[in-house]
Structure formats: C-alpha cells, structure tokens
Design a protein around this motif. Structure first.
Motif, PDB file in Angstrom:
ATOM      1  N   GLY A  18       0.633  -1.096   0.146  1.00 32.97           N
ATOM      2  CA  GLY A  18      -0.027   0.063   0.104  1.00 32.97           C
ATOM      3  C   GLY A  18       0.993   1.532   0.145  1.00 32.97           C
ATOM      4  O   GLY A  18       0.382   2.214  -0.308  1.00 32.97           O
ATOM      5  N   CYS A  19       2.216   1.154   0.413  1.00 33.95           N
ATOM      6  CA  CYS A  19       2.933   2.257   0.494  1.00 33.95           C
ATOM      7  C   CYS A  19       4.224   2.018  -0.353  1.00 33.95           C
ATOM      8  O   CYS A  19       4.460   2.886  -1.496  1.00 33.95           O
ATOM      9  CB  CYS A  19       3.557   2.643   1.845  1.00 33.95           C
ATOM     10  SG  CYS A  19       2.139   3.308   3.014  1.00 33.95           S
ATOM     11  N   GLY A  45       5.917   6.801  -6.324  1.00 34.01           N
ATOM     12  CA  GLY A  45       5.405   8.501  -6.146  1.00 34.01           C
ATOM     13  C   GLY A  45       4.654   8.341  -4.597  1.00 34.01           C
ATOM     14  O   GLY A  45       4.456   9.560  -4.343  1.00 34.01           O
ATOM     15  N   TYR A  46       4.374   7.506  -4.107  1.00 37.28           N
ATOM     16  CA  TYR A  46       3.520   7.594  -3.102  1.00 37.28           C
ATOM     17  C   TYR A  46       4.342   8.256  -1.671  1.00 37.28           C
ATOM     18  O   TYR A  46       5.413   8.027  -1.608  1.00 37.28           O
ATOM     19  CB  TYR A  46       2.976   6.155  -2.364  1.00 37.28           C
ATOM     20  CG  TYR A  46       2.131   6.209  -1.402  1.00 37.28           C
ATOM     21  CD1 TYR A  46       0.791   6.278  -1.498  1.00 37.28           C
ATOM     22  CD2 TYR A  46       2.646   5.999  -0.069  1.00 37.28           C
ATOM     23  CE1 TYR A  46      -0.314   6.357  -0.514  1.00 37.28           C
ATOM     24  CE2 TYR A  46       1.668   5.977   0.984  1.00 37.28           C
ATOM     25  CZ  TYR A  46       0.244   6.308   0.745  1.00 37.28           C
ATOM     26  OH  TYR A  46      -0.642   6.062   1.929  1.00 37.28           O
ATOM     27  N   GLN A  47       3.454   9.285  -1.143  1.00 37.97           N
ATOM     28  CA  GLN A  47       4.029  10.036  -0.092  1.00 37.97           C
ATOM     29  C   GLN A  47       3.380   9.698   1.154  1.00 37.97           C
ATOM     30  O   GLN A  47       2.319   9.451   1.250  1.00 37.97           O
ATOM     31  CB  GLN A  47       3.812  11.677  -0.374  1.00 37.97           C
ATOM     32  CG  GLN A  47       4.561  11.914  -1.630  1.00 37.97           C
ATOM     33  CD  GLN A  47       4.253  13.426  -1.761  1.00 37.97           C
ATOM     34  OE1 GLN A  47       3.291  14.055  -1.969  1.00 37.97           O
ATOM     35  NE2 GLN A  47       5.381  14.167  -2.125  1.00 37.97           N
ATOM     36  N   ALA A  48       4.505   9.669   2.344  1.00 39.96           N
ATOM     37  CA  ALA A  48       4.012   9.628   3.599  1.00 39.96           C
ATOM     38  C   ALA A  48       3.644  10.957   4.121  1.00 39.96           C
ATOM     39  O   ALA A  48       4.178  11.900   3.387  1.00 39.96           O
ATOM     40  CB  ALA A  48       4.962   8.764   4.520  1.00 39.96           C
ATOM     41  N   SER A  49       2.903  11.063   5.277  1.00 38.32           N
ATOM     42  CA  SER A  49       2.820  12.480   5.980  1.00 38.32           C
ATOM     43  C   SER A  49       3.343  12.389   7.300  1.00 38.32           C
ATOM     44  O   SER A  49       3.102  13.627   7.888  1.00 38.32           O
ATOM     45  CB  SER A  49       1.458  12.778   5.712  1.00 38.32           C
ATOM     46  OG  SER A  49       0.561  11.819   6.570  1.00 38.32           O
ATOM     47  N   PHE A  50       4.178  11.718   7.994  1.00 39.71           N
ATOM     48  CA  PHE A  50       4.686  11.584   9.068  1.00 39.71           C
ATOM     49  C   PHE A  50       6.062  11.257   9.173  1.00 39.71           C
ATOM     50  O   PHE A  50       6.476  10.116   8.400  1.00 39.71           O
ATOM     51  CB  PHE A  50       3.967  10.684  10.024  1.00 39.71           C
ATOM     52  CG  PHE A  50       4.332  10.625  11.427  1.00 39.71           C
ATOM     53  CD1 PHE A  50       4.132  11.558  12.270  1.00 39.71           C
ATOM     54  CD2 PHE A  50       5.521   9.695  11.933  1.00 39.71           C
ATOM     55  CE1 PHE A  50       4.719  11.624  13.932  1.00 39.71           C
ATOM     56  CE2 PHE A  50       5.897   9.922  13.064  1.00 39.71           C
ATOM     57  CZ  PHE A  50       5.458  10.641  14.131  1.00 39.71           C
ATOM     58  N   LYS A  55       8.458  11.038   0.100  1.00 41.90           N
ATOM     59  CA  LYS A  55       8.230   9.777  -0.779  1.00 41.90           C
ATOM     60  C   LYS A  55       8.736   8.689   0.045  1.00 41.90           C
ATOM     61  O   LYS A  55       9.737   8.650   0.865  1.00 41.90           O
ATOM     62  CB  LYS A  55       8.680   9.896  -2.119  1.00 41.90           C
ATOM     63  CG  LYS A  55       8.365  10.895  -2.967  1.00 41.90           C
ATOM     64  CD  LYS A  55       9.101  10.669  -4.331  1.00 41.90           C
ATOM     65  CE  LYS A  55       8.595  11.606  -5.325  1.00 41.90           C
ATOM     66  NZ  LYS A  55       9.109  12.907  -5.078  1.00 41.90           N
ATOM     67  N   VAL A  56       7.827   7.520   0.338  1.00 38.79           N
ATOM     68  CA  VAL A  56       8.296   6.318   0.978  1.00 38.79           C
ATOM     69  C   VAL A  56       9.479   5.905   0.118  1.00 38.79           C
ATOM     70  O   VAL A  56       9.674   5.756  -0.702  1.00 38.79           O
ATOM     71  CB  VAL A  56       6.995   5.314   1.222  1.00 38.79           C
ATOM     72  CG1 VAL A  56       5.902   5.924   1.894  1.00 38.79           C
ATOM     73  CG2 VAL A  56       6.694   4.855  -0.157  1.00 38.79           C
ATOM     74  N   PRO A  57      10.322   5.104   0.999  1.00 43.04           N
ATOM     75  CA  PRO A  57      11.683   4.563   0.326  1.00 43.04           C
ATOM     76  C   PRO A  57      11.413   3.524  -0.649  1.00 43.04           C
ATOM     77  O   PRO A  57      10.608   2.677  -0.458  1.00 43.04           O
ATOM     78  CB  PRO A  57      12.575   4.245   1.515  1.00 43.04           C
ATOM     79  CG  PRO A  57      11.458   4.039   2.413  1.00 43.04           C
ATOM     80  CD  PRO A  57      10.431   5.066   2.468  1.00 43.04           C
ATOM     81  N   MET A  58      11.999   3.413  -1.533  1.00 49.96           N
ATOM     82  CA  MET A  58      12.283   2.207  -2.619  1.00 49.96           C
ATOM     83  C   MET A  58      12.845   1.146  -1.872  1.00 49.96           C
ATOM     84  O   MET A  58      13.981   1.331  -1.509  1.00 49.96           O
ATOM     85  CB  MET A  58      12.837   2.662  -3.720  1.00 49.96           C
ATOM     86  CG  MET A  58      12.247   3.693  -4.633  1.00 49.96           C
ATOM     87  SD  MET A  58      13.129   4.100  -6.267  1.00 49.96           S
ATOM     88  CE  MET A  58      14.290   5.091  -5.592  1.00 49.96           C
ATOM     89  N   ILE A  59      12.235   0.173  -1.856  1.00 50.78           N
ATOM     90  CA  ILE A  59      12.896  -0.991  -0.993  1.00 50.78           C
ATOM     91  C   ILE A  59      13.177  -2.398  -2.068  1.00 50.78           C
ATOM     92  O   ILE A  59      13.882  -3.326  -1.679  1.00 50.78           O
ATOM     93  CB  ILE A  59      12.106  -1.364   0.101  1.00 50.78           C
ATOM     94  CG1 ILE A  59      10.520  -2.016  -0.319  1.00 50.78           C
ATOM     95  CG2 ILE A  59      12.051  -0.455   1.121  1.00 50.78           C
ATOM     96  CD1 ILE A  59       9.840  -2.583   0.938  1.00 50.78           C
TER      97      ILE A  59
END
Length: 220
Positions: free
Chosen positions: A41-42, A47-52, A57-61
C-alpha cells in the motif's frame, strides 16, 4: 565446582546455538510475496508519499539488500527507529516473516545477468567535501550501492526527500515518536546542518542505483 562449570557451559552452548539458529533463518522470496499485503500500500505505489513526520516519498525497497531490510524491521520492532506505523507493522512480523519479505524485496525487479558497474556521478566540490567529512563511502561503498556490509543500506538513487528525513532523524534525541537511535549514524549526522544534509540527500538521489518501486501485479 565442576557441576557449576558444567551448568554454565551448557547454558552458554545453548545460547550460542539459539543465536546461530536465529542467524540461519532463510528467507523464501515466494513466501514473502504472499506476506506483503501491509507493504504494497505504500512501497508498491510509485511516488506514494507519507505524511509523518513530514511529507516525503516512502523509500524504494525493491532491490535493497535482504539483510538491511531485516535489520531495519528489527530496529522498528525494538523502537530504535521511532515511527508508529512502521513499528506496528514490524511488531506483527515473526523473524521468518521478516526474512521472507526481505528475500522477496531484495530479489524484486533485479536483473539476473550481472550488470557492469557504472562510474558514480561526480559530486560538486561542496558535496564532495561533505561526503568526505563523514567518509560516507567507507560504509556505503564508492558507488553508494555496494555497502561494505549487507546490513547497511544501498543509498544510490533513493528518494531525496526520504533520505533527508532519515538523516535528520538520527539527530533527534528524546522524542517518543520521531528519531533513530544508531550511535554511529547519530554521530555522523550531527556533524551536519540540515541544509548540508539536504545537499547530501539530493546528490545520493541523483546517483544511479539498484533501488526501484515495483507496482503490485495483481491484488489477491
């Protein structure tokens, strides 16, 4: 005295055996693909962005090393990385779950044939001085995608805003919800101002690397 020695020896051997077994947990990439519902989901949306604690952008894993993924999840589970959502997710995972997810993401999107090592992008004089200040390449490798230990992260090509947030987190002390408590990285990060950390993050993001975001093929 002999009985006491025998007991101590037996306990020591038992502890070493348990530790060895823990280290020998093998990840199953296929199993990991069936366990990643809380991840996609993230980390499965480009390009998905976290807000906390701020928008980034959430890291690429995908393409990250398996040992690093396991190490990071354990740090969230222990509270050494303070992020409420990631800690809750890590708390729900067994050691085998972590190993399976790490095996899946480390192999996800990788190319079977060995690729030639590309020359790393030359940094500006200012950035080069900042990199040399903490000798970043001594741990993360000359290309920043070949760390000297697989439990260290690949940094090349990672999102700049994520890297900036992560580096700043090592400077945070005594905050129950934000921060990372790694003595070595804390010492390194605290040498820099936030604008300097942003320069480093922007450069590392511009370097070619192995990291990717692989969208979920289908929903089960």
């Amino acid at each position: 005295m002999n009985k006491l020695f025998t007991t101590i020896f037996a306990v020591t051997v038992s502890c070493v055996t348990v530790a060895s077994l823990a280290q020998e947990i093998k990840g199953d990439a296929k199993a990991g693909e069936t366990k990643n519902a809380m991840c996609i989901g993230c980390h499965g949306i480009k390009g998905y962005q976290a807000s906390f604690p701020e928008v980034y952008k959430v890291p690429m894993i995908s393409g990250q090393s398996a040992k690093y993924i396991v190490a990071a999840l354990n740090e969230y589970k222990k509270g050494e990385r303070k992020h409420p959502t990631m800690r809750a997710i890590a708390d729900s995972l067994t050691d085998q779950d972590m190993a399976d997810l790490a095996a899946h993401y480390s192999a996800d999107g990788t190319v079977a044939a060995a690729q030639p090592v590309k020359a790393v992008k030359e940094p500006s004089a200012e950035v080069k001085a900042l990199l040399n200040k903490a000798n970043c390449a001594s741990c993360h490798g000359a290309t920043f995608s070949n760390p000297i230990d697989p439990s260290y992260p690949k940094l090349g090509g990672q999102h700049a805003d994520y890297l900036f947030v992560a580096l700043k987190a090592y400077k945070v002390d005594n905050n129950p919800k934000v921060g990372r408590s790694n003595a070595i990285m804390s010492g390194m990060a605290k040498q820099y101002t936030n604008p300097e950390l942003k320069l480093l993050a922007n450069y590392l993001a511009s370097v070619d690397g192995d990291l990717k975001t692989i969208p979920q093929k289908k929903f089960r």
